[in-house]
Motif scaffolding. Structure first.
Motif, PDB file in Angstrom:
ATOM      1  N   GLN A   1       0.826  -1.201   0.000  1.00 46.74           N
ATOM      2  CA  GLN A   1       0.000   0.000   0.000  1.00 46.74           C
ATOM      3  C   GLN A   1       0.872   1.268   0.000  1.00 46.74           C
ATOM      4  O   GLN A   1       0.562   2.269  -0.639  1.00 46.74           O
ATOM      5  CB  GLN A   1      -0.920   0.000   1.215  1.00 46.74           C
TER       6      GLN A   1
ATOM      7  N   ARG B   1       3.924   1.549  -1.310  1.00 45.57           N
ATOM      8  CA  ARG B   1       4.492   1.764  -2.642  1.00 45.57           C
ATOM      9  C   ARG B   1       3.431   2.289  -3.616  1.00 45.57           C
ATOM     10  O   ARG B   1       3.717   3.140  -4.467  1.00 45.57           O
ATOM     11  CB  ARG B   1       5.113   0.460  -3.145  1.00 45.57           C
ATOM     12  N   ALA B   2       2.175   1.778  -3.503  1.00 50.27           N
ATOM     13  CA  ALA B   2       1.106   2.239  -4.389  1.00 50.27           C
ATOM     14  C   ALA B   2       0.783   3.713  -4.132  1.00 50.27           C
ATOM     15  O   ALA B   2       0.586   4.509  -5.066  1.00 50.27           O
ATOM     16  CB  ALA B   2      -0.145   1.376  -4.197  1.00 50.27           C
ATOM     17  N   ALA B   3       0.735   4.075  -2.845  1.00 48.26           N
ATOM     18  CA  ALA B   3       0.445   5.481  -2.520  1.00 48.26           C
ATOM     19  C   ALA B   3       1.577   6.389  -3.006  1.00 48.26           C
ATOM     20  O   ALA B   3       1.343   7.487  -3.526  1.00 48.26           O
ATOM     21  CB  ALA B   3       0.247   5.633  -1.015  1.00 48.26           C
TER      22      ALA B   3
ATOM     23  N   ALA C   1       3.528   5.819  -5.538  1.00 48.74           N
ATOM     24  CA  ALA C   1       3.451   5.906  -7.002  1.00 48.74           C
ATOM     25  C   ALA C   1       2.409   6.915  -7.426  1.00 48.74           C
ATOM     26  O   ALA C   1       2.593   7.646  -8.409  1.00 48.74           O
ATOM     27  CB  ALA C   1       3.156   4.527  -7.570  1.00 48.74           C
ATOM     28  N   ARG C   2       1.266   6.944  -6.689  1.00 50.83           N
ATOM     29  CA  ARG C   2       0.223   7.932  -7.046  1.00 50.83           C
ATOM     30  C   ARG C   2       0.728   9.372  -6.816  1.00 50.83           C
ATOM     31  O   ARG C   2       0.282  10.297  -7.468  1.00 50.83           O
ATOM     32  CB  ARG C   2      -1.028   7.667  -6.213  1.00 50.83           C
ATOM     33  N   LEU C   3       1.650   9.538  -5.895  1.00 49.46           N
ATOM     34  CA  LEU C   3       2.209  10.880  -5.639  1.00 49.46           C
ATOM     35  C   LEU C   3       3.396  11.203  -6.537  1.00 49.46           C
ATOM     36  O   LEU C   3       4.011  12.262  -6.412  1.00 49.46           O
ATOM     37  CB  LEU C   3       2.651  10.988  -4.169  1.00 49.46           C
ATOM     38  N   GLY C   4       3.720  10.300  -7.494  1.00 54.40           N
ATOM     39  CA  GLY C   4       4.819  10.557  -8.428  1.00 54.40           C
ATOM     40  C   GLY C   4       6.180  10.352  -7.820  1.00 54.40           C
ATOM     41  O   GLY C   4       7.152  11.031  -8.220  1.00 54.40           O
TER      42      GLY C   4
END
Length: 448
Positions: free
Chosen positions: A66, A68-70, A72-75
């Motif tokens: 979670q 790493r996914a968050a 990634a969403r923040l660039g």
């Protein structure tokens, strides 16, 4: 080393006003940046650091997937951006933006943990702070990740630019207002200078207005009183001269008549000639006193031809047996008092005839804004120091001892008439021997 101050009062006051306005602006800017802007930016850095630390703790508490996914969403990226730097370069063109950024970065790094790095990425946009980003290194699943966070309006503090622009506009308005006020104050001083030039030219100036500031009104009133006193003195002098001329010349005329009636024709001719010669000397001396006292102040200047006046006088002297060689240059028409200037040239030509005797010549030429007339002779001449002394009233040179009938006022009259026209009288040695008396006259009279 002395400071190079402006010469005019207007320029000095404007320079002083601009310096005072600049000093107040610098002081106000220092107070604004140190006591207002800096605390404001530091508070924004504290809030921003709290937000970053909270974000770092959230990533640390989240499950690895979670997190790493968050991220990634923040660039998030593993490496910092190539344009990101720890200490951005200062920009003189954008001084205030650089100052705000440096204060923000310094405060942010002070409140963040030591292992939390910060990078500043400079944008390419034209507006202030446009495209600039702050990269923060956080830990996601134990690995460092770089995340770009947007700058808040508190950190940007863009209102200072508007405040500075308004401050500069008000400073310019203050300088312009001071300039207009100083122009208003200088106008009476210019009128006073113009009236003083009228007085120096022998004219009666228009009374100066006594309205306006008290100091200017007092100066104008004192000048008006001075001109009235001068006019009264001039009227008294004219009346005295007329009385002296009448009271002396009347008995002289009667004495001539009595001598003519009392002495038989042919009797004691040498005595009669001697007596009449003495009477002529008295009359000449009286006329010289009258000429020096008058010197043409009451005569109105009018445009005339200097070469024509010189030619007329040379022709008159030629009729008396004294030839003057003429060398007349191209001289434009100039304004002068005809009778006074004729008296000036006659005195110089008479001195050349009496004391120079040979090599008589009159030259005229124009150079720049000045017309020149030089009366020359081939006499023995006297020293330059003595020539300057001869300009004073009642001064006579060593070469005048054998000549009677003079008062020592001839060159004083010439000097006075030359100054009345705004010119000057100078003596210099003539090339090849002799003397030149050079009169300089301005082609254009000073504006009234």
């Amino acid at each position: 080393m002395r400071l190079a101050l402006p010469r005019s009062l207007l320029a000095r006051n404007i320079a002083l006003l601009v310096a005072l306005v600049a000093l107040t602006q610098v002081s106000a800017l220092t107070v604004l940046l140190h006591f207002v802007q800096r605390p404001h930016i530091e508070r924004a850095a504290i809030i921003f650091s709290d937000y970053v630390k909270t974000l770092d703790r959230v990533f640390a508490a989240m499950p690895p997937e979670q997190g790493r996914a968050a991220a990634a969403r923040l660039g998030a990226r593993a490496q910092p951006p190539e344009q990101g730097v720890e200490a951005p370069h200062a920009s003189a063109l954008h001084f205030f933006r650089t100052y705000q950024r440096d204060v923000f970065m310094e405060a942010l790094q002070r409140y963040l943990p030591p292992d939390m790095a910060v990078r500043w990425q400079t944008g390419q946009g034209g507006r202030e702070w446009e495209g600039e980003q702050l990269w923060i290194r956080v830990h996601v699943d134990g690995a460092p990740q770089w995340i770009a966070l947007p700058m808040t309006e508190d950190a940007q503090a863009s209102g200072v630019t508007t405040a500075l622009a308004l401050s500069a506009a008000f400073a310019l308005l203050a300088a312009l207002t001071g300039y207009l006020i100083q122009l208003h104050i200088n106008r009476p001083l210019q009128d006073l200078a113009r009236a003083a030039r009228h007085v120096s030219a022998g004219e009666a100036p228009v009374p100066l207005p006594t309205s306006g500031p008290t100091e200017i009104a007092q100066v104008s009133s004192a000048f008006n009183q001075m001109t009235q006193a001068l006019q009264q003195a001039e009227a008294t002098r004219a009346l005295m001269l007329a009385g002296v001329s009448h009271d002396i010349r009347t008995p002289l005329t009667k004495l001539r008549l009595a001598m003519a009636m009392a002495m038989p024709r042919g009797a004691a001719d040498h005595f009669v000639a001697s007596a009449e010669g003495y009477l002529d000397q008295i009359d000449t001396i009286l006329q010289q006193f009258m000429d020096y006292a008058g010197s043409g102040e009451r005569e109105v200047p009018q445009p005339g031809d200097l070469n024509a006046l010189v030619s007329q006088l040379a022709a008159d002297y030629a009729g008396l047996g004294h030839e003057f060689a003429l060398s007349l240059g191209s001289v434009p028409a100039l304004s002068f008092r005809p009778v006074a200037l004729m008296r000036l040239l006659m005195n110089l030509m008479h001195n050349a005839v009496v004391y120079g005797r040979t090599g008589l010549c009159v030259r005229t030429w124009a150079e720049g804004d000045t017309a020149y007339a030089a009366v020359c002779d081939r006499g023995s001449g006297i020293s330059a120091q003595e020539l300057e002394q001869l300009k004073a009233p009642f001064s006579r040179g060593s070469n005048a001892r054998g000549h009677s009938g003079g008062t020592g006022l001839g060159l004083a009259i010439v000097e006075r008439i030359a100054r009345l026209h705004g010119g000057s009288l100078q003596f210099r040695a003539r090339e090849g021997g002799g003397l030149e008396a050079v009169v300089a006259l301005p082609l254009h009279q000073p504006s009234a």
